[in-house]
Design a protein around this motif. Structure first.
Motif, short mmCIF file in Angstrom:
data_model
loop_
_atom_site.label_atom_id
_atom_site.label_comp_id
_atom_site.label_asym_id
_atom_site.label_seq_id
_atom_site.Cartn_x
_atom_site.Cartn_y
_atom_site.Cartn_z
N GLN A 17 -8.70 3.24 -7.43
CA GLN A 17 -7.41 3.20 -7.54
C GLN A 17 -6.79 2.13 -6.32
OE1 GLN A 17 -5.43 4.06 -9.47
NE2 GLN A 17 -7.22 5.69 -10.30
N LEU A 18 -7.50 2.40 -4.64
CA LEU A 18 -7.83 1.66 -4.02
C LEU A 18 -7.50 0.22 -3.91
CD1 LEU A 18 -7.25 1.31 -0.93
CD2 LEU A 18 -9.31 2.21 0.00
N ALA A 19 -9.02 -0.73 -5.05
CA ALA A 19 -8.96 -1.52 -4.95
C ALA A 19 -7.85 -2.19 -5.88
CB ALA A 19 -10.50 -1.53 -6.23
N ALA A 20 -7.43 -1.52 -6.58
CA ALA A 20 -6.25 -2.03 -7.81
C ALA A 20 -5.07 -2.06 -6.76
CB ALA A 20 -5.39 -1.29 -8.73
N ARG A 21 -5.34 -1.20 -5.50
CA ARG A 21 -3.61 -1.72 -4.38
C ARG A 21 -4.12 -2.96 -3.66
NH1 ARG A 21 -3.71 3.65 -2.64
NH2 ARG A 21 -3.17 2.86 -0.50
N SER A 35 2.26 -5.21 -13.42
CA SER A 35 2.15 -3.87 -13.40
C SER A 35 0.91 -3.14 -13.67
CB SER A 35 2.80 -3.67 -15.40
OG SER A 35 4.31 -4.15 -15.79
N LEU A 36 1.50 -2.04 -12.88
CA LEU A 36 -0.18 -1.65 -12.49
C LEU A 36 0.10 0.14 -12.99
CD1 LEU A 36 -2.49 -1.44 -11.03
CD2 LEU A 36 -1.52 -0.16 -7.96
N SER A 37 -1.02 0.58 -13.90
CA SER A 37 -0.51 1.83 -14.08
C SER A 37 -2.32 2.89 -13.81
CB SER A 37 -1.13 1.75 -15.68
OG SER A 37 -1.53 1.77 -16.47
N GLN A 38 -2.19 3.77 -13.91
CA GLN A 38 -3.87 4.17 -13.75
C GLN A 38 -4.11 5.96 -14.42
OE1 GLN A 38 -1.46 3.95 -10.01
NE2 GLN A 38 -0.07 4.87 -11.57
N SER A 39 -5.12 5.91 -14.26
CA SER A 39 -4.87 7.56 -14.96
C SER A 39 -6.91 7.91 -14.59
CB SER A 39 -5.57 6.64 -16.66
OG SER A 39 -5.76 8.38 -17.11
N TYR A 40 -6.28 9.36 -14.20
CA TYR A 40 -6.97 10.18 -13.95
C TYR A 40 -7.03 11.26 -13.57
CZ TYR A 40 -3.80 10.13 -10.18
OH TYR A 40 -2.32 10.19 -9.36
N GLU A 41 -8.37 12.36 -12.96
CA GLU A 41 -8.38 13.41 -13.10
C GLU A 41 -7.55 14.23 -12.62
OE1 GLU A 41 -9.22 15.06 -16.44
OE2 GLU A 41 -9.91 12.65 -17.06
N PRO A 42 -7.97 15.92 -12.60
CA PRO A 42 -7.13 16.41 -11.90
C PRO A 42 -7.53 17.09 -10.66
CG PRO A 42 -6.87 17.81 -14.04
CD PRO A 42 -7.50 16.22 -13.77
N ARG A 50 -9.30 4.99 -14.10
CA ARG A 50 -9.22 3.33 -14.84
C ARG A 50 -7.80 3.54 -13.73
NH1 ARG A 50 -7.61 5.28 -20.10
NH2 ARG A 50 -5.67 5.49 -20.07
N SER A 51 -7.88 1.91 -13.14
CA SER A 51 -6.55 1.45 -12.77
C SER A 51 -6.58 0.38 -13.44
CB SER A 51 -6.80 1.44 -11.04
OG SER A 51 -6.02 1.57 -10.88
N ASP A 52 -5.43 -0.17 -14.58
CA ASP A 52 -4.93 -0.63 -15.31
C ASP A 52 -3.96 -1.55 -14.78
OD1 ASP A 52 -6.75 0.24 -16.24
OD2 ASP A 52 -5.30 1.01 -17.98
N LEU A 53 -4.35 -3.51 -14.51
CA LEU A 53 -3.24 -4.06 -14.41
C LEU A 53 -2.67 -5.38 -14.86
CD1 LEU A 53 -2.55 -4.68 -11.32
CD2 LEU A 53 -4.35 -6.31 -10.69
N VAL A 54 -1.48 -5.33 -15.37
CA VAL A 54 -1.46 -6.45 -15.99
C VAL A 54 -0.39 -7.40 -16.04
CG1 VAL A 54 -0.10 -7.08 -18.50
CG2 VAL A 54 -0.82 -4.70 -18.79
N VAL A 55 -1.10 -8.63 -15.22
CA VAL A 55 -0.26 -9.92 -14.01
C VAL A 55 0.36 -10.73 -15.43
CG1 VAL A 55 -0.68 -11.62 -12.71
CG2 VAL A 55 -2.83 -9.18 -12.79
N GLY A 56 1.36 -10.84 -14.62
CA GLY A 56 2.48 -12.01 -15.53
C GLY A 56 2.76 -11.63 -16.89
N ALA A 149 -4.48 -8.82 2.18
CA ALA A 149 -4.44 -7.50 1.27
C ALA A 149 -5.39 -6.48 1.61
CB ALA A 149 -5.00 -7.81 -0.46
N ILE A 150 -6.82 -6.97 2.24
CA ILE A 150 -7.39 -5.83 3.30
C ILE A 150 -6.78 -5.47 4.44
CG2 ILE A 150 -9.56 -5.37 2.98
CD1 ILE A 150 -10.85 -6.61 1.09
N ARG A 151 -6.86 -6.19 4.31
CA ARG A 151 -5.67 -5.97 6.17
C ARG A 151 -4.56 -5.32 5.95
NH1 ARG A 151 -7.28 -12.00 7.05
NH2 ARG A 151 -9.70 -11.95 8.51
#
Lengths: 187, 379
Positions: A17-21, A35-42, A50-56, A149-151
């Motif tokens: 999730q952090l890498a996607a951010r 568009s950024l979406s994600q799915s993870y367990e509780p 997973r972290s999903d990104l749709v660019v443009g 972005a990392i900074r």
């Protein structure tokens, strides 16, 4: 610019999730809509993450449907993406944690992502090593924007570690390209 | 400089609440709504507002009703299990006509269900979760931008009509991050509550006004008032007189219909000439929109009817929209809830078909595309 679909996947706690951010933050610096979406367990560790990104996005649909670049850091994440891989997808897998990468006509690149992170002193930086590989292969975001972005995104005491992780990711791509001419064509 | 920013749906909700004038939030964090509480805890103190993390959802609902009676614009946020707990007090807010906004970011159910997975299983609960005939407004945004717009609107409707408003969000768009320009969406002109300014002598807190929305007595203004969940006459005191009960409950129930021009909000495209109309809301409507583009590319006459105000259901507009359609497809992330309502307004010649999923995964554009092709072949 055309649409690109990206998935960062693995097990919970690998920093996907952090890498996607970080990637989203880098893309924002370049004025790209995402568009950024994600799915993870509780749970805070383990399970599919997973972290999903749709660019443009070309259709306005915000979720991935056919992935261009797929990163897999754990075997647990393989099955979930099987129906979303195309013949021209690039699948980047960790050589240590992914024994059976997805089969198919797509390009699979197996790299020592986790081992590289271990070498620079923190196995948890495998997420940003992967991000370096992803960016190096896809050219989706410039290295300059990702460094910024990392900074902007990472806690101060982890900035240097992550900057090094990103550089090592790019270096893995360079090393791979020099021994595989096909990859040069991909990038 | 561009004011476009990448923002999560839940954060957009919190920012809209503050922009609408919300100054009191009480809640109990629950996945997948927790980012709303988290953001409110940062934003509210900065504008001299109050954020309270309560002991549970029942108390949270009570707190926002109390603070609203005290004059504040108020909100709480939760997910299915918490929404269940709020129902008793939600009925109290509807009966006593206390404005408040409730956000429900839906997750898989029933019970504690699947905390991190999306669903649309609370559609009927949002309408009928609390007992008795009661007015309630339910809004269903389909994007981060629309979460912002509809949260603003939720406050405006709640204040204008003295009715609880639920914003029903699915986990996908609650957690979705999209590039949006929020500055463009804030009109900066939120609706303010109609306060009583008539004579204090013969003040009727539940007067049968022409617009069916009695002005509220503002604490400190000197009005003597009585508030109860018991059926109450215009003077605010309990009654079981059949004639009075019929009169006051009728006003309560007619309130939203009377203001339908404010309440109804529908987005429809290409329904007029459509052979098949897809009725969808939330992330499922985004999938339908994507499928529609693909279907139209193949020459299929398809339209989309998207009830942004889900409750009260826009029945008249819907009946007109499907007048020429042979088929109506209702994809939902539940076992079939809105479809039950839709069945009530069908023409004799229209076939209504559901597409349902409750495994914790969103319905994809491809699924809708395939289903439309399948039913057109059968029809």
């Amino acid at each position: 610019m055309s649409e690109t679909q990206i998935r960062l996947s693995g097990s919970g706690g690998q920093g996907l999730q952090l890498a996607a951010r970080i990637l989203v933050s880098g893309l924002a610096l370049e004025g790209r809509n995402i568009s950024l979406s994600q799915s993870y367990e509780p749970t805070s560790r383990g399970g599919l993450s997973r972290s999903d990104l749709v660019v443009g996005s070309s259709t306005g649909y915000p979720l991935v449907s056919a992935i261009d670049y797929l990163v897999i850091l754990d075997q647990i994440a393989v099955e979930n993406s099987l129906g979303l891989i195309k013949n021209d997808s690039t699948v980047i897998v960790d050589s240590e944690r992914v024994d059976s990468p997805p089969d198919g006509a797509h390009t699979t690149i197996s790299l020592a992502l986790i081992q590289t992170a271990r070498e620079i002193g923190n196995v948890r930086a495998a997420n940003v090593v992967s991000l370096g590989v992803l960016a190096g292969l896809s050219g989706i975001c410039s290295q300059k924007s990702l460094l910024q972005a990392i900074r902007d995104t990472v806690p101060a005491r982890f900035i240097d570690l992550n900057l090094e992780a990103l550089a090592r990711g790019y270096a893995l791509v360079s090393a791979e390209k020099s021994k595989d001419t096909q990859l040069t064509a991909v990038s | 400089m561009s004011s476009v920013q990448n923002i999560q749906g839940n954060h957009a909700c919190a920012l809209a609440a503050v922009a609408a004038g919300c100054r009191f939030y009480a809640g109990y964090p629950i996945t997948p709504s927790s980012e709303i509480a988290e953001r409110m805890s940062v934003e509210l103190p900065a504008v001299n507002g109050i954020f309270v993390q309560m002991e549970d959802e029942i108390a949270s609902m009570g707190a926002i009703i109390g603070a609203s009676m005290g004059g504040a614009k108020t909100m709480t946020a939760t997910s299915g299990p918490g929404f269940s707990l709020k129902q008793e007090n939600l009925g109290y807010a509807a009966a006593t006509e206390v404005p408040c906004v409730i956000i429900n970011v839906m997750r898989g159910g029933p019970s504690t269900g699947m905390p991190t997975r999306p669903a649309q299983g609370d559609v009927m609960q949002a309408r009928w979760g609390t007992h008795g005939d009661h007015p309630i407004i339910v809004l269903t945004p389909w994007s981060v931008q629309e979460i912002y717009q509809q949260t603003l609107r939720a406050f405006d409707l709640s204040e204008a009509l003295r009715v609880p408003v639920v914003v029903l969000i699915d986990e996908v768009i609650g957690h979705l991050v999209e590039s949006v320009d929020l500055a463009k969406m804030n009109t900066g002109n939120p609706v303010e509550r109609k306060w009583a300014d008539s004579s204090q002598e013969d003040f009727q807190p539940y007067a049968h006004t022409e617009d069916l929305v009695p002005p509220m007595p503002r604490p400190g203004d000197g009005y003597r008032t009585h508030t109860t969940g018991l059926t109450h006459a215009e003077n605010g005191f309990p009654t079981q007189d059949p004639e009075v009960a019929n009169r006051v409950i009728s006003r309560l129930l007619q309130k939203l219909e009377h203001h339908n021009d404010l309440v109804e909000c529908v987005n429809q495209s290409d329904c007029k000439d459509a052979e098949i109309v897809i009725v969808a809301y939330g992330i499922t409507a985004r999938a339908a929109q994507s499928a529609k583009q693909q279907l139209q590319g193949e020459g299929v006459k398809v339209g989309i009817f998207r009830p942004i105000t889900l409750w009260p259901f826009p029945q008249q507009t819907f009946s007109e929209a499907i007048a020429n359609a042979r088929l109506v497809l209702v994809p939902e992330m539940n076992a079939g809830q809105l479809i039950v309502e839709i069945e009530r307004y069908r023409n004799d010649s229209t076939r209504i078909i559901g597409l349902n999923r409750y495994d914790g995964e969103p319905i994809s554009p491809q699924q809708i595309f395939n289903k439309v092709k399948e039913v057109l072949q059968d029809a």
